[in-house]
Scaffold this active site. Structure first.
Site, mmCIF file in Angstrom:
data_model
loop_
_atom_site.group_PDB
_atom_site.id
_atom_site.type_symbol
_atom_site.label_atom_id
_atom_site.label_comp_id
_atom_site.label_asym_id
_atom_site.label_seq_id
_atom_site.Cartn_x
_atom_site.Cartn_y
_atom_site.Cartn_z
ATOM 1 N N LYS A 158 33.623 -22.768 -79.021
ATOM 2 C CA LYS A 158 34.595 -23.209 -79.769
ATOM 3 C C LYS A 158 35.388 -24.472 -79.129
ATOM 4 C CE LYS A 158 39.090 -21.725 -79.920
ATOM 5 N NZ LYS A 158 39.877 -20.803 -79.489
ATOM 6 N N ASP A 189 39.149 -20.096 -84.438
ATOM 7 C CA ASP A 189 40.235 -19.740 -83.701
ATOM 8 C C ASP A 189 40.765 -18.396 -84.098
ATOM 9 O OD1 ASP A 189 41.847 -20.355 -85.584
ATOM 10 O OD2 ASP A 189 43.200 -21.573 -84.262
#
Ligand code: SF4
Length: 207
Positions: free
Chosen positions: A118, A136
Protein backbone atom coordinates in the site's frame (compact mmCIF):
# COMPACT_ATOMS: atom_id res chain seq x y z
CA UNK A 1 -20.82 -3.86 -15.73
CA UNK A 2 -22.76 -0.68 -16.41
CA UNK A 3 -23.32 0.19 -12.76
CA UNK A 4 -19.61 -0.01 -11.94
CA UNK A 5 -18.73 2.21 -14.88
CA UNK A 6 -21.29 4.72 -13.69
CA UNK A 7 -19.73 4.72 -10.20
CA UNK A 8 -16.30 5.19 -11.76
CA UNK A 9 -17.37 8.10 -13.91
CA UNK A 10 -19.17 9.80 -10.98
CA UNK A 11 -16.07 9.52 -8.78
CA UNK A 12 -13.93 11.03 -11.55
CA UNK A 13 -16.43 13.82 -12.15
CA UNK A 14 -16.93 14.76 -8.50
CA UNK A 15 -13.24 14.64 -7.56
CA UNK A 16 -11.61 16.20 -10.59
CA UNK A 17 -8.16 17.48 -9.63
CA UNK A 18 -8.37 15.96 -6.13
CA UNK A 19 -5.05 15.78 -4.32
CA UNK A 20 -3.74 14.11 -1.22
CA UNK A 21 -3.96 16.16 1.97
CA UNK A 22 -0.41 15.22 2.96
CA UNK A 23 2.02 18.13 2.70
CA UNK A 24 5.39 17.35 1.09
CA UNK A 25 7.82 19.07 -1.23
CA UNK A 26 9.92 16.24 -2.63
CA UNK A 27 10.04 12.47 -2.95
CA UNK A 28 11.93 12.04 0.32
CA UNK A 29 9.28 13.98 2.22
CA UNK A 30 6.53 12.07 0.43
CA UNK A 31 7.76 8.61 1.42
CA UNK A 32 8.23 9.75 5.02
CA UNK A 33 4.70 11.24 5.09
CA UNK A 34 3.17 8.08 3.65
CA UNK A 35 5.04 5.85 6.10
CA UNK A 36 3.87 8.01 9.01
CA UNK A 37 0.28 8.06 7.74
CA UNK A 38 -0.27 4.32 8.26
CA UNK A 39 -3.06 4.10 10.84
CA UNK A 40 -2.71 7.82 11.52
CA UNK A 41 -4.56 10.82 10.10
CA UNK A 42 -3.06 13.07 7.44
CA UNK A 43 -3.79 16.02 9.73
CA UNK A 44 -1.63 14.55 12.49
CA UNK A 45 1.16 13.72 10.02
CA UNK A 46 1.13 17.31 8.73
CA UNK A 47 1.56 18.58 12.30
CA UNK A 48 4.53 16.29 12.91
CA UNK A 49 6.55 16.61 9.71
CA UNK A 50 7.68 20.29 9.75
CA UNK A 51 9.93 19.70 12.78
CA UNK A 52 11.02 16.28 11.53
CA UNK A 53 12.10 17.70 8.16
CA UNK A 54 13.79 20.65 9.86
CA UNK A 55 15.90 18.21 11.88
CA UNK A 56 16.45 15.79 8.98
CA UNK A 57 16.09 17.67 5.69
CA UNK A 58 17.34 14.85 3.45
CA UNK A 59 17.35 11.08 3.27
CA UNK A 60 21.10 11.14 4.05
CA UNK A 61 20.41 13.15 7.22
CA UNK A 62 17.72 10.69 8.27
CA UNK A 63 20.08 7.76 7.60
CA UNK A 64 22.46 9.22 10.21
CA UNK A 65 19.68 10.07 12.65
CA UNK A 66 19.61 9.20 16.30
CA UNK A 67 16.71 6.84 17.06
CA UNK A 68 15.73 8.56 20.32
CA UNK A 69 15.58 11.93 18.58
CA UNK A 70 13.36 10.62 15.75
CA UNK A 71 11.09 8.95 18.31
CA UNK A 72 10.78 12.23 20.20
CA UNK A 73 9.91 14.12 17.03
CA UNK A 74 7.17 11.69 15.95
CA UNK A 75 5.88 10.61 19.36
CA UNK A 76 2.35 11.89 18.74
CA UNK A 77 2.04 9.52 15.77
CA UNK A 78 0.53 6.06 16.22
CA UNK A 79 3.14 3.27 16.45
CA UNK A 80 5.90 5.87 16.70
CA UNK A 81 8.45 3.39 18.08
CA UNK A 82 8.23 1.10 15.05
CA UNK A 83 7.86 3.97 12.63
CA UNK A 84 11.00 5.70 13.94
CA UNK A 85 13.02 2.52 13.51
CA UNK A 86 11.62 1.92 10.03
CA UNK A 87 12.23 5.50 8.91
CA UNK A 88 15.92 5.27 9.79
CA UNK A 89 16.26 1.78 8.26
CA UNK A 90 14.48 2.94 5.11
CA UNK A 91 16.81 5.93 4.78
CA UNK A 92 19.91 3.78 5.34
CA UNK A 93 18.79 1.28 2.69
CA UNK A 94 18.11 4.11 0.22
CA UNK A 95 21.64 5.43 0.79
CA UNK A 96 23.32 2.01 0.71
CA UNK A 97 21.35 0.29 -2.07
CA UNK A 98 19.99 3.11 -4.23
CA UNK A 99 22.77 5.77 -4.10
CA UNK A 100 20.59 8.02 -1.99
CA UNK A 101 17.71 8.10 -4.49
CA UNK A 102 14.28 6.87 -3.40
CA UNK A 103 13.50 4.12 -5.94
CA UNK A 104 10.40 4.42 -8.10
CA UNK A 105 9.92 0.76 -8.80
CA UNK A 106 7.28 -1.11 -6.81
CA UNK A 107 9.56 -4.04 -5.91
CA UNK A 108 12.47 -1.78 -4.95
CA UNK A 109 10.18 0.36 -2.81
CA UNK A 110 8.84 -2.73 -1.06
CA UNK A 111 12.39 -3.82 -0.27
CA UNK A 112 12.61 -0.82 2.12
CA UNK A 113 11.80 -1.25 5.82
CA UNK A 114 8.25 -0.27 6.66
CA UNK A 115 7.16 -0.07 3.01
CA UNK A 116 4.46 -2.57 2.09
CA UNK A 117 2.38 -2.77 -1.04
CA UNK A 118 0.00 0.00 0.00
CA UNK A 119 2.75 2.46 0.95
CA UNK A 120 4.66 1.72 -2.26
CA UNK A 121 1.54 2.23 -4.37
CA UNK A 122 0.61 5.49 -2.63
CA UNK A 123 4.13 6.83 -3.31
CA UNK A 124 3.83 5.82 -6.98
CA UNK A 125 0.34 7.36 -7.23
CA UNK A 126 1.35 10.65 -5.63
CA UNK A 127 4.73 11.05 -7.29
CA UNK A 128 4.24 9.53 -10.74
CA UNK A 129 0.46 9.39 -11.17
CA UNK A 130 0.91 5.65 -11.63
CA UNK A 131 -2.10 3.62 -12.70
CA UNK A 132 -2.24 1.60 -9.48
CA UNK A 133 -4.71 1.32 -6.61
CA UNK A 134 -3.87 1.43 -2.91
CA UNK A 135 -6.52 0.42 -0.40
CA UNK A 136 -6.66 2.16 2.96
CA UNK A 137 -9.39 1.89 5.58
CA UNK A 138 -11.61 4.41 3.72
CA UNK A 139 -11.38 2.71 0.33
CA UNK A 140 -11.89 -0.70 1.94
CA UNK A 141 -15.17 0.51 3.51
CA UNK A 142 -16.39 2.36 0.41
CA UNK A 143 -15.64 -0.62 -1.87
CA UNK A 144 -17.72 -2.87 0.36
CA UNK A 145 -20.62 -0.47 0.79
CA UNK A 146 -20.82 0.01 -2.97
CA UNK A 147 -20.55 -3.75 -3.51
CA UNK A 148 -17.44 -3.31 -5.65
CA UNK A 149 -15.70 -5.98 -3.60
CA UNK A 150 -16.53 -8.57 -0.97
CA UNK A 151 -12.88 -9.37 -0.34
CA UNK A 152 -11.59 -9.69 3.22
CA UNK A 153 -8.13 -8.12 2.80
CA UNK A 154 -6.97 -4.75 1.40
CA UNK A 155 -4.78 -6.57 -1.16
CA UNK A 156 -7.76 -8.51 -2.53
CA UNK A 157 -9.94 -5.38 -2.58
CA UNK A 158 -7.11 -3.68 -4.48
CA UNK A 159 -7.17 -6.52 -7.03
CA UNK A 160 -10.97 -6.24 -7.41
CA UNK A 161 -10.89 -2.46 -7.91
CA UNK A 162 -8.00 -2.75 -10.38
CA UNK A 163 -9.93 -5.34 -12.40
CA UNK A 164 -13.19 -3.36 -12.31
CA UNK A 165 -11.87 0.16 -12.99
CA UNK A 166 -8.78 -0.67 -15.13
CA UNK A 167 -7.58 2.90 -15.74
CA UNK A 168 -7.46 6.24 -13.93
CA UNK A 169 -6.72 4.22 -10.80
CA UNK A 170 -4.58 6.99 -9.31
CA UNK A 171 -7.43 9.50 -9.62
CA UNK A 172 -9.94 6.97 -8.32
CA UNK A 173 -7.69 6.33 -5.33
CA UNK A 174 -7.68 10.04 -4.43
CA UNK A 175 -11.42 10.25 -4.98
CA UNK A 176 -12.30 7.23 -2.87
CA UNK A 177 -10.04 8.27 0.02
CA UNK A 178 -11.64 11.72 0.21
CA UNK A 179 -15.14 10.31 -0.35
CA UNK A 180 -14.65 7.83 2.51
CA UNK A 181 -13.09 10.43 4.77
CA UNK A 182 -15.74 13.13 4.38
CA UNK A 183 -18.93 11.59 2.93
CA UNK A 184 -19.13 7.81 3.27
CA UNK A 185 -17.76 8.00 6.82
CA UNK A 186 -17.50 4.92 9.02
CA UNK A 187 -20.03 6.36 11.46
CA UNK A 188 -22.88 8.52 10.23
CA UNK A 189 -22.26 8.51 6.47
CA UNK A 190 -23.75 11.56 4.73
CA UNK A 191 -26.12 9.55 2.54
CA UNK A 192 -28.57 12.40 2.00
CA UNK A 193 -26.00 14.44 0.14
CA UNK A 194 -24.18 11.49 -1.45
CA UNK A 195 -23.93 11.54 -5.26
CA UNK A 196 -23.96 7.74 -5.29
CA UNK A 197 -27.11 7.27 -3.25
CA UNK A 198 -29.13 5.85 -6.17
CA UNK A 199 -26.48 3.22 -6.81
CA UNK A 200 -25.91 2.25 -3.18
CA UNK A 201 -27.69 -0.68 -1.54
CA UNK A 202 -25.49 -0.81 1.55
CA UNK A 203 -27.02 -1.90 4.85
CA UNK A 204 -25.14 1.07 6.35
CA UNK A 205 -27.04 3.52 4.16
CA UNK A 206 -29.06 6.03 6.14
CA UNK A 207 -32.50 6.80 4.82
S1 SF4 B 1 -25.35 6.33 0.11
FE1 SF4 B 1 -24.33 6.43 2.11
S2 SF4 B 1 -23.47 4.41 2.47
FE2 SF4 B 1 -23.96 4.58 0.29
S3 SF4 B 1 -22.05 5.28 -0.69
FE3 SF4 B 1 -23.26 7.11 -0.23
S4 SF4 B 1 -22.57 7.78 1.80
FE4 SF4 B 1 -21.86 5.67 1.51
Amino acid sequence: MKRNLEIKSLFLKHFEGARTELVFKDLYELIVCVMLSAQCTDKRVNLITPNLFKAYPSVADLARANLASVKALIQTCSFFNNKAQNLIKMARAVCENFKGNIPLDQKDLQSLAGVGQKTANVVLIEWCGANVMAVDTHIFRVAHRLNLSKAKTPELVEADLTRIFKDNLNRLHQAMVLFGRYTCKAKNPLCESCFLTKLCKSKDKRA
